[in-house]
Design a protein around this motif. Structure first.
Motif, PDB file in Angstrom:
ATOM      1  N   VAL A 163      39.930  40.072  53.621  1.00  0.00           N
ATOM      2  CA  VAL A 163      39.850  41.437  53.076  1.00  0.00           C
ATOM      3  C   VAL A 163      40.435  41.461  51.662  1.00  0.00           C
ATOM      4  O   VAL A 163      39.850  42.056  50.737  1.00  0.00           O
ATOM      5  CB  VAL A 163      40.599  42.432  53.983  1.00  0.00           C
ATOM      6  CG1 VAL A 163      40.674  43.806  53.318  1.00  0.00           C
ATOM      7  CG2 VAL A 163      39.904  42.553  55.337  1.00  0.00           C
ATOM      8  N   HIS A 164      41.576  40.799  51.487  1.00  0.00           N
ATOM      9  CA  HIS A 164      42.206  40.694  50.169  1.00  0.00           C
ATOM     10  C   HIS A 164      41.272  40.006  49.180  1.00  0.00           C
ATOM     11  O   HIS A 164      41.105  40.450  48.036  1.00  0.00           O
ATOM     12  CB  HIS A 164      43.515  39.915  50.312  1.00  0.00           C
ATOM     13  CG  HIS A 164      44.304  39.789  49.048  1.00  0.00           C
ATOM     14  ND1 HIS A 164      44.832  40.870  48.370  1.00  0.00           N
ATOM     15  CD2 HIS A 164      44.656  38.684  48.316  1.00  0.00           C
ATOM     16  CE1 HIS A 164      45.476  40.455  47.300  1.00  0.00           C
ATOM     17  NE2 HIS A 164      45.380  39.130  47.238  1.00  0.00           N
ATOM     18  N   GLN A 165      40.633  38.941  49.623  1.00  0.00           N
ATOM     19  CA  GLN A 165      39.696  38.206  48.758  1.00  0.00           C
ATOM     20  C   GLN A 165      38.474  39.047  48.423  1.00  0.00           C
ATOM     21  O   GLN A 165      37.943  38.981  47.305  1.00  0.00           O
ATOM     22  CB  GLN A 165      39.285  36.905  49.443  1.00  0.00           C
ATOM     23  CG  GLN A 165      40.432  35.906  49.573  1.00  0.00           C
ATOM     24  CD  GLN A 165      40.091  34.731  50.474  1.00  0.00           C
ATOM     25  OE1 GLN A 165      39.173  34.813  51.313  1.00  0.00           O
ATOM     26  NE2 GLN A 165      40.805  33.630  50.317  1.00  0.00           N
ATOM     27  N   GLY A 166      38.018  39.866  49.371  1.00  0.00           N
ATOM     28  CA  GLY A 166      36.890  40.751  49.112  1.00  0.00           C
ATOM     29  C   GLY A 166      37.212  41.789  48.053  1.00  0.00           C
ATOM     30  O   GLY A 166      36.403  42.047  47.150  1.00  0.00           O
ATOM     31  N   PHE A 167      38.418  42.380  48.151  1.00  0.00           N
ATOM     32  CA  PHE A 167      38.844  43.336  47.125  1.00  0.00           C
ATOM     33  C   PHE A 167      38.935  42.654  45.760  1.00  0.00           C
ATOM     34  O   PHE A 167      38.588  43.258  44.738  1.00  0.00           O
ATOM     35  CB  PHE A 167      40.205  43.949  47.484  1.00  0.00           C
ATOM     36  CG  PHE A 167      40.106  45.167  48.363  1.00  0.00           C
ATOM     37  CD1 PHE A 167      39.497  46.321  47.902  1.00  0.00           C
ATOM     38  CD2 PHE A 167      40.631  45.164  49.646  1.00  0.00           C
ATOM     39  CE1 PHE A 167      39.403  47.457  48.701  1.00  0.00           C
ATOM     40  CE2 PHE A 167      40.547  46.284  50.456  1.00  0.00           C
ATOM     41  CZ  PHE A 167      39.930  47.435  49.984  1.00  0.00           C
ATOM     42  N   PHE A 168      39.390  41.392  45.756  1.00  0.00           N
ATOM     43  CA  PHE A 168      39.489  40.670  44.484  1.00  0.00           C
ATOM     44  C   PHE A 168      38.122  40.494  43.837  1.00  0.00           C
ATOM     45  O   PHE A 168      37.979  40.658  42.615  1.00  0.00           O
ATOM     46  CB  PHE A 168      40.142  39.299  44.699  1.00  0.00           C
ATOM     47  CG  PHE A 168      40.109  38.443  43.463  1.00  0.00           C
ATOM     48  CD1 PHE A 168      41.000  38.677  42.425  1.00  0.00           C
ATOM     49  CD2 PHE A 168      39.175  37.426  43.322  1.00  0.00           C
ATOM     50  CE1 PHE A 168      40.968  37.910  41.262  1.00  0.00           C
ATOM     51  CE2 PHE A 168      39.131  36.657  42.171  1.00  0.00           C
ATOM     52  CZ  PHE A 168      40.036  36.892  41.140  1.00  0.00           C
ATOM     53  N   ALA A 169      37.119  40.161  44.628  1.00  0.00           N
ATOM     54  CA  ALA A 169      35.775  39.955  44.084  1.00  0.00           C
ATOM     55  C   ALA A 169      35.251  41.227  43.426  1.00  0.00           C
ATOM     56  O   ALA A 169      34.676  41.187  42.324  1.00  0.00           O
ATOM     57  CB  ALA A 169      34.832  39.490  45.195  1.00  0.00           C
TER      58      ALA A 169
END
Length: 237
Positions: A163-169
């Protein structure tokens, strides 16, 4: 008569042109100066200085991604430092928006941002707060709990790390476009100290209040960084 398609195309071209003109500094939005806090001009200065702090910290945070495991302490500390300025910038732009839609004369005179940046704004705010919020959550949960599955979508396991990585993208794209549109005006208003209006002075009332807000922001950021770095050591190698 022009077709609907031609009208839409013309409107899009006008919106892109307005964004490009402001982004490159060829057109400068009027920010009326008011006694006390400085009005729209004071708000624009606070937002610009906060944005530059965010940009510098974000750049440093991105550098830790080259070895996020080895630089995890720096990654957490810089992420924590980003939270207060992100909240302050959201608050300052939110205040400007509220005053504008409430019909306050000076903010109506200043006008809204170009349409493209206005549409991009909510995505920047949502992705930034989502990225920072999930980052803080990862630290508080610890590595083991952060990697526990939340759900499975299309055969892919989703946990708090993903989820954190998705927000980063999403943030990388939205914030990148936002920086392109805002960097020159921010530098012009702060580092270059350009007048807020043609023929006006560069000094805007409310300077000490803005400095106080920045000092409070830095103090809170430092305290949060210390707290989160010591909150959980499970991410450290």
């Amino acid at each position: 008569m022009r077709s609907t398609h031609e009208e839409s195309r013309g409107a899009l071209q006008d919106a892109l042109r307005a964004t490009l003109m402001e982004a490159t500094g060829r057109e400068v939005r009027e920010n009326p100066v008011r006694p006390g806090s400085g009005g729209p001009a004071g708000n624009a200065l606070l937002t610009a200085w906060t944005a530059l702090v965010l940009l510098a910290l974000s750049a440093a945070e991105l550098l830790t991604l080259f070895d996020v495991r080895g630089l995890i302490t720096w990654h957490v500390a810089l992420g924590a430092l980003l939270v207060p300025p992100a909240l302050m910038k959201t608050a300052s732009t939110g205040w400007r928006m509220v005053r504008y839609y409430a019909g306050e004369t000076s903010y109506r005179q200043a006008g809204p941002p170009p349409l493209v940046l206005r549409l991009l704004g909510p995505l920047v705010v949502a992705s930034t707060l989502g990225l920072l919020g999930t980052g803080v959550l990862l630290v508080l949960l610890g590595e083991d709990r952060s990697r526990q599955s939340l759900l499975t979508m299309a055969g892919l396991r989703v946990d708090w790390v993903s989820v954190h990585q998705g927000f980063f993208a999403v943030w990388a794209v939205a914030a990148g476009l936002h920086v392109l549109g805002r960097l020159v005006p921010a530098l012009r208003a702060t580092v270059l100290r350009a007048p807020v209006l043609p023929g006006s002075v560069a000094v805007v009332p409310g300077r000490w209040a803005r400095i106080l807000w920045m000092v409070v922001m830095v103090a809170v950021a430092a305290a949060l960084a210390v707290a989160l770095v010591h909150a959980d050591g499970s991410w450290a190698t």
